[in-house]
Design a protein around this motif. Structure first.
Motif, PDB file in Angstrom:
ATOM      1  N   UNK A  28       0.837  -1.188   0.000  1.00  0.00           N
ATOM      2  CA  UNK A  28       0.000   0.000   0.000  1.00  0.00           C
ATOM      3  C   UNK A  28       0.874   1.240   0.000  1.00  0.00           C
ATOM      4  N   UNK A  29       0.464   2.217  -0.748  1.00  0.00           N
ATOM      5  CA  UNK A  29       1.220   3.449  -0.828  1.00  0.00           C
ATOM      6  C   UNK A  29       0.916   4.328   0.383  1.00  0.00           C
ATOM      7  N   UNK A  30       1.944   4.998   0.856  1.00  0.00           N
ATOM      8  CA  UNK A  30       1.750   5.930   1.951  1.00  0.00           C
ATOM      9  C   UNK A  30       1.095   7.210   1.457  1.00  0.00           C
ATOM     10  N   UNK A  31       0.734   8.063   2.415  1.00  0.00           N
ATOM     11  CA  UNK A  31       0.120   9.337   2.078  1.00  0.00           C
ATOM     12  C   UNK A  31       1.087  10.451   2.415  1.00  0.00           C
ATOM     13  N   UNK A  32       0.672  11.695   2.180  1.00  0.00           N
ATOM     14  CA  UNK A  32       1.569  12.842   2.253  1.00  0.00           C
ATOM     15  C   UNK A  32       2.161  13.131   3.618  1.00  0.00           C
ATOM     16  N   UNK A  33       2.799  14.294   3.719  1.00  0.00           N
ATOM     17  CA  UNK A  33       3.504  14.675   4.933  1.00  0.00           C
ATOM     18  C   UNK A  33       2.545  14.793   6.112  1.00  0.00           C
ATOM     19  N   UNK A  34       3.026  14.409   7.286  1.00  0.00           N
ATOM     20  CA  UNK A  34       2.220  14.433   8.498  1.00  0.00           C
ATOM     21  C   UNK A  34       2.601  15.647   9.343  1.00  0.00           C
ATOM     22  N   UNK A  35       1.711  16.090  10.236  1.00  0.00           N
ATOM     23  CA  UNK A  35       2.043  17.194  11.142  1.00  0.00           C
ATOM     24  C   UNK A  35       3.233  16.826  12.021  1.00  0.00           C
ATOM     25  N   UNK A  36       4.024  17.826  12.381  1.00  0.00           N
ATOM     26  CA  UNK A  36       5.216  17.566  13.194  1.00  0.00           C
ATOM     27  C   UNK A  36       4.843  16.968  14.538  1.00  0.00           C
ATOM     28  N   UNK A  37       3.697  17.366  15.095  1.00  0.00           N
ATOM     29  CA  UNK A  37       3.261  16.813  16.376  1.00  0.00           C
ATOM     30  C   UNK A  37       3.061  15.309  16.272  1.00  0.00           C
ATOM     31  N   UNK A  38       2.460  14.855  15.159  1.00  0.00           N
ATOM     32  CA  UNK A  38       2.232  13.426  14.968  1.00  0.00           C
ATOM     33  C   UNK A  38       3.552  12.677  14.826  1.00  0.00           C
ATOM     34  N   UNK A  39       4.511  13.277  14.123  1.00  0.00           N
ATOM     35  CA  UNK A  39       5.820  12.647  13.959  1.00  0.00           C
ATOM     36  C   UNK A  39       6.534  12.520  15.305  1.00  0.00           C
ATOM     37  N   UNK A  40       6.388  13.539  16.145  1.00  0.00           N
ATOM     38  CA  UNK A  40       7.026  13.498  17.465  1.00  0.00           C
ATOM     39  C   UNK A  40       6.437  12.383  18.321  1.00  0.00           C
ATOM     40  N   UNK A  41       5.112  12.195  18.232  1.00  0.00           N
ATOM     41  CA  UNK A  41       4.464  11.123  18.985  1.00  0.00           C
ATOM     42  C   UNK A  41       5.005   9.768  18.532  1.00  0.00           C
ATOM     43  N   UNK A  42       5.092   9.579  17.215  1.00  0.00           N
ATOM     44  CA  UNK A  42       5.591   8.296  16.706  1.00  0.00           C
ATOM     45  C   UNK A  42       7.040   8.062  17.116  1.00  0.00           C
ATOM     46  N   UNK A  43       7.862   9.091  17.077  1.00  0.00           N
ATOM     47  CA  UNK A  43       9.256   8.935  17.470  1.00  0.00           C
ATOM     48  C   UNK A  43       9.375   8.583  18.957  1.00  0.00           C
ATOM     49  N   UNK A  44       8.460   9.123  19.767  1.00  0.00           N
ATOM     50  CA  UNK A  44       8.480   8.773  21.187  1.00  0.00           C
ATOM     51  C   UNK A  44       8.180   7.292  21.365  1.00  0.00           C
ATOM     52  N   UNK A  45       7.208   6.791  20.606  1.00  0.00           N
ATOM     53  CA  UNK A  45       6.889   5.360  20.667  1.00  0.00           C
ATOM     54  C   UNK A  45       8.065   4.518  20.173  1.00  0.00           C
ATOM     55  N   UNK A  46       8.803   5.014  19.186  1.00  0.00           N
ATOM     56  CA  UNK A  46       9.987   4.299  18.704  1.00  0.00           C
ATOM     57  C   UNK A  46      10.998   4.135  19.836  1.00  0.00           C
ATOM     58  N   UNK A  47      11.248   5.224  20.543  1.00  0.00           N
ATOM     59  CA  UNK A  47      12.211   5.161  21.649  1.00  0.00           C
ATOM     60  C   UNK A  47      11.700   4.244  22.766  1.00  0.00           C
ATOM     61  N   UNK A  48      10.409   4.277  23.009  1.00  0.00           N
ATOM     62  CA  UNK A  48       9.826   3.472  24.085  1.00  0.00           C
ATOM     63  C   UNK A  48       9.990   1.977  23.807  1.00  0.00           C
ATOM     64  N   UNK A  49       9.602   1.532  22.606  1.00  0.00           N
ATOM     65  CA  UNK A  49       9.641   0.092  22.324  1.00  0.00           C
ATOM     66  C   UNK A  49      11.062  -0.421  22.145  1.00  0.00           C
ATOM     67  N   UNK A  50      12.026   0.498  21.945  1.00  0.00           N
ATOM     68  CA  UNK A  50      13.415   0.085  21.796  1.00  0.00           C
ATOM     69  C   UNK A  50      14.206   0.179  23.101  1.00  0.00           C
ATOM     70  N   UNK A  51      13.607   0.756  24.135  1.00  0.00           N
ATOM     71  CA  UNK A  51      14.318   0.866  25.413  1.00  0.00           C
ATOM     72  C   UNK A  51      14.440  -0.510  26.052  1.00  0.00           C
ATOM     73  N   UNK A  52      15.461  -0.663  26.866  1.00  0.00           N
ATOM     74  CA  UNK A  52      15.722  -1.951  27.509  1.00  0.00           C
ATOM     75  C   UNK A  52      14.542  -2.375  28.377  1.00  0.00           C
ATOM     76  N   UNK A  53      13.944  -1.411  29.077  1.00  0.00           N
ATOM     77  CA  UNK A  53      12.856  -1.723  30.004  1.00  0.00           C
ATOM     78  C   UNK A  53      11.597  -2.204  29.308  1.00  0.00           C
ATOM     79  N   UNK A  54      11.363  -1.764  28.061  1.00  0.00           N
ATOM     80  CA  UNK A  54      10.086  -2.030  27.410  1.00  0.00           C
ATOM     81  C   UNK A  54      10.211  -2.878  26.149  1.00  0.00           C
ATOM     82  N   UNK A  55      11.388  -3.398  25.891  1.00  0.00           N
ATOM     83  CA  UNK A  55      11.568  -4.235  24.700  1.00  0.00           C
ATOM     84  C   UNK A  55      11.064  -5.648  24.977  1.00  0.00           C
ATOM     85  N   UNK A  56      10.740  -6.356  23.907  1.00  0.00           N
ATOM     86  CA  UNK A  56      10.359  -7.767  24.007  1.00  0.00           C
ATOM     87  C   UNK A  56      11.609  -8.608  23.768  1.00  0.00           C
TER      88      UNK A  56
END
Length: 280
Positions: free
Chosen positions: A244-272
């Motif tokens: 599936x093709x992605x859609x256009x640019x997202x708001x910076x606030x949304x990108x910041x939220x996603x990046x926070x989730x990236x850091x969370x799931x990659x942290x030692x405490x919260x990784x699987x």
């Protein structure tokens, strides 16, 4: 009985099933309901602050007269679209039925009543909260997870496209897919239970909409009474993100939220324990 009589009986039955069961089996979630859904997703998929998984399913129909290519989809058959948000128990919480098969999931979602309210920040989502076991972290919004076809929003997370992937983003995509798989399985259970979805519905689009809505509310009715059945999920198949093709640019606030989730799931405490092996 004649064909028209049977058709009218089925139509009336579907209408009654929807009108009687929808307020009970598919009522609009309250703020408390969203919190319960988020708890279910975290216990089952370990994805935090997740209040639903969204996707669209093409319901095959015969070609309506004088409709041109409106109902002809990218899979090369005629359809209406069932767009749905499900919980961790494979129950549909929000549905939108009847869009043209040619329409994209993103546009259908944006034009739906629920989608308009989501992008306008008018839904009764719970207030932002810190992610589980992240007490010193920054409070984050509750989110719905979808595939690349949907527009990124602070309340709707999608995976990173393949061109910009590093290991951390691959792990985020994997963790998100674990939660998103619930909507794929919900559609699979629906189709296997109500086998009319395994073939073309030989009815007009408006009649097919009534049949689909009745099937969805009956699906919830059965799920809540039959409980979990492992056989329901055996044939669930995830779609390739790259299909599936992605859609256009997202708001910076949304990108910041996603990046926070990236850091969370990659942290030692919260990784699987197995997530690095999966993407290896």
């Amino acid at each position: 009985m004649g064909v028209s009589t049977i058709r009218n009986i089925i139509r009336e039955t579907c209408e009654i099933l929807w009108s009687e069961l929808q307020p009970v089996e598919m009522a609009v979630p309250s703020t408390e309901d969203w919190l319960i859904i988020a708890d279910g997703f975290y216990k089952k998929t370990q994805f935090p602050n997740c209040i639903g998984a969204v996707d669209g399913k093409h319901v095959r129909i015969e070609c309506p007269k004088k409709s041109g290519t409106l109902y002809f989809n990218y899979k090369n058959f005629y359809s209406i679209v069932l767009l749905a948000v499900c919980d961790a128990n494979y129950c549909f919480r929000i549905i939108d039925v009847g869009s043209f098969g040619k329409d994209s999931d993103c546009n259908i979602f944006k034009n739906s009543a629920f989608g308009k309210k989501l992008y306008a920040n008018q839904i009764n989502f719970p207030s932002e909260n810190v992610l589980p076991e992240d007490k010193k972290g920054t409070p984050q919004p509750y989110v719905i997870v979808g595939d690349e076809a949907f527009a990124l929003n602070k309340h709707l997370l999608r995976p990173f496209p393949g061109k910009s992937l590093n290991n951390e983003r691959r792990i985020f995509n994997y963790r998100l897919s674990r939660a998103r798989q619930n909507i794929e399985c919900s559609f699979g259970i629906l189709a296997n239970k109500w086998r009319i979805f395994h073939t073309s519905i030989l009815a007009s689009p408006d009649f097919a909409i009534k049949i689909t809505k009745a099937a969805c509310v009956l699906h919830n009715f059965v799920r809540r009474r039959d409980g979990y059945n492992s056989e329901d999920t055996l044939n669930c198949k995830m779609e390739d993100f790259n299909e599936k093709k992605g859609v256009g640019n997202a708001p910076s606030e949304a990108k910041e939220v996603r990046e926070y989730y990236v850091r969370y799931v990659n942290s030692v405490e919260h990784s699987l324990s197995w997530q690095n092996k999966v993407i290896g």
